[in-house]
Design an enzyme around this catalytic site. Structure first.
Site, PDB file in Angstrom:
ATOM      1  N   GLY A  31      23.715  14.606  72.715  1.00  0.00           N
ATOM      2  CA  GLY A  31      25.157  15.167  72.691  1.00  0.00           C
ATOM      3  C   GLY A  31      25.454  15.665  74.022  1.00  0.00           C
ATOM      4  O   GLY A  31      25.118  15.101  75.399  1.00  0.00           O
ATOM      5  N   TYR A  74      23.953  17.874  75.816  1.00  0.00           N
ATOM      6  CA  TYR A  74      22.570  18.125  76.573  1.00  0.00           C
ATOM      7  C   TYR A  74      22.103  16.862  77.165  1.00  0.00           C
ATOM      8  O   TYR A  74      21.191  16.824  77.922  1.00  0.00           O
ATOM      9  CB  TYR A  74      21.653  18.916  76.137  1.00  0.00           C
ATOM     10  N   SER A 129      19.518  18.648  71.658  1.00  0.00           N
ATOM     11  CA  SER A 129      19.607  18.275  72.842  1.00  0.00           C
ATOM     12  C   SER A 129      20.546  16.679  73.144  1.00  0.00           C
ATOM     13  O   SER A 129      20.661  16.327  74.091  1.00  0.00           O
ATOM     14  CB  SER A 129      18.364  18.012  73.701  1.00  0.00           C
ATOM     15  N   ILE A 164      25.020  21.502  58.863  1.00  0.00           N
ATOM     16  CA  ILE A 164      24.257  22.406  58.821  1.00  0.00           C
ATOM     17  C   ILE A 164      24.555  23.718  58.290  1.00  0.00           C
ATOM     18  O   ILE A 164      23.682  24.505  57.921  1.00  0.00           O
ATOM     19  CB  ILE A 164      23.292  22.521  60.157  1.00  0.00           C
ATOM     20  N   GLY A 199      29.495  23.169  69.886  1.00  0.00           N
ATOM     21  CA  GLY A 199      28.868  22.251  68.990  1.00  0.00           C
ATOM     22  C   GLY A 199      28.249  23.104  67.998  1.00  0.00           C
ATOM     23  O   GLY A 199      29.106  23.818  67.269  1.00  0.00           O
ATOM     24  N   ASP A 231      25.932  25.223  68.026  1.00  0.00           N
ATOM     25  CA  ASP A 231      25.782  26.640  68.237  1.00  0.00           C
ATOM     26  C   ASP A 231      27.356  27.492  67.725  1.00  0.00           C
ATOM     27  O   ASP A 231      27.159  28.525  67.144  1.00  0.00           O
ATOM     28  CB  ASP A 231      25.480  26.866  69.589  1.00  0.00           C
TER      29      ASP A 231
END
Length: 178
Positions: A123, A125, A121, A10, A31, A33
């Site tokens: 993975g 989370y 969410s 991304i 991750g 983020d």
């Protein structure tokens, strides 16, 4: 609206807005983020710190979204959203759907016409990627852009789900077919 899914980093996509699967602090993490913060450079963290000092002193709530600049990324903006964490008992699909619709609201409000999402969410989370794919696709398809402060004529024209694995891609492709 054109909706697609593909395996992609991304942080490399030349779209108007990429969506960050952020934590509520907005100060980076692991991750997606962490990758977005690293690729955007230190000015992203500086802007997130300003948001925390001013408009979001308690952090960004689950299911909500806020935008920043994208700095060293090829995108124009980063839309940060906090997905529900199943490990913390956040199991309501409406909270997950809100991540996608609020992100589209924010992106459209900026004038973005192309948006890329990760599998929010999935993975760490704890959400099953099949559930994330179903909720994400339904939320994006159901989003009209006809919301207060958003002109539907200036809405998002294309959404790409930028996914990290063949398993996630298969889940999103199945959701897109249904």
């Amino acid at each position: 609206m054109d909706i697609s899914a593909r395996i992609a980093d991304i942080t490399t996509l030349a779209v108007d807005a990429i969506v960050n699967a952020a934590n509520s602090t907005l100060l980076g993490g692991g991750g997606v983020d962490g990758a977005i913060h690293a690729a955007a450079g230190p000015r992203l963290l500086e802007e997130c710190r300003r948001l925390r000092r001013t408009t979001l002193p308690d952090g960004l709530p689950v299911g909500d979204a806020v935008a920043t600049g994208a700095y060293d990324l090829p995108a124009r903006w980063v839309v940060h959203t906090v997905g529900p964490n199943r490990h913390r008992g956040q199991t309501d699909p409406a909270l997950l759907a809100s991540c996608f619709t609020r992100s589209l609201d924010v992106a459209a409000g900026l004038g973005a016409t192309t948006v890329a999402f990760p599998a929010i969410s999935a993975g760490a989370y704890g959400w099953d990627v099949d559930d994330v794919a179903r909720v994400a696709v339904e939320a994006v398809r159901g989003w009209s852009g006809a919301r207060p402060g958003v002109d539907p004529g200036d809405g998002v024209a294309a959404v790409t789900f930028a996914l990290a694995s063949p398993r996630a891609l298969a889940a999103f492709e199945a959701a897109l077919r249904s």
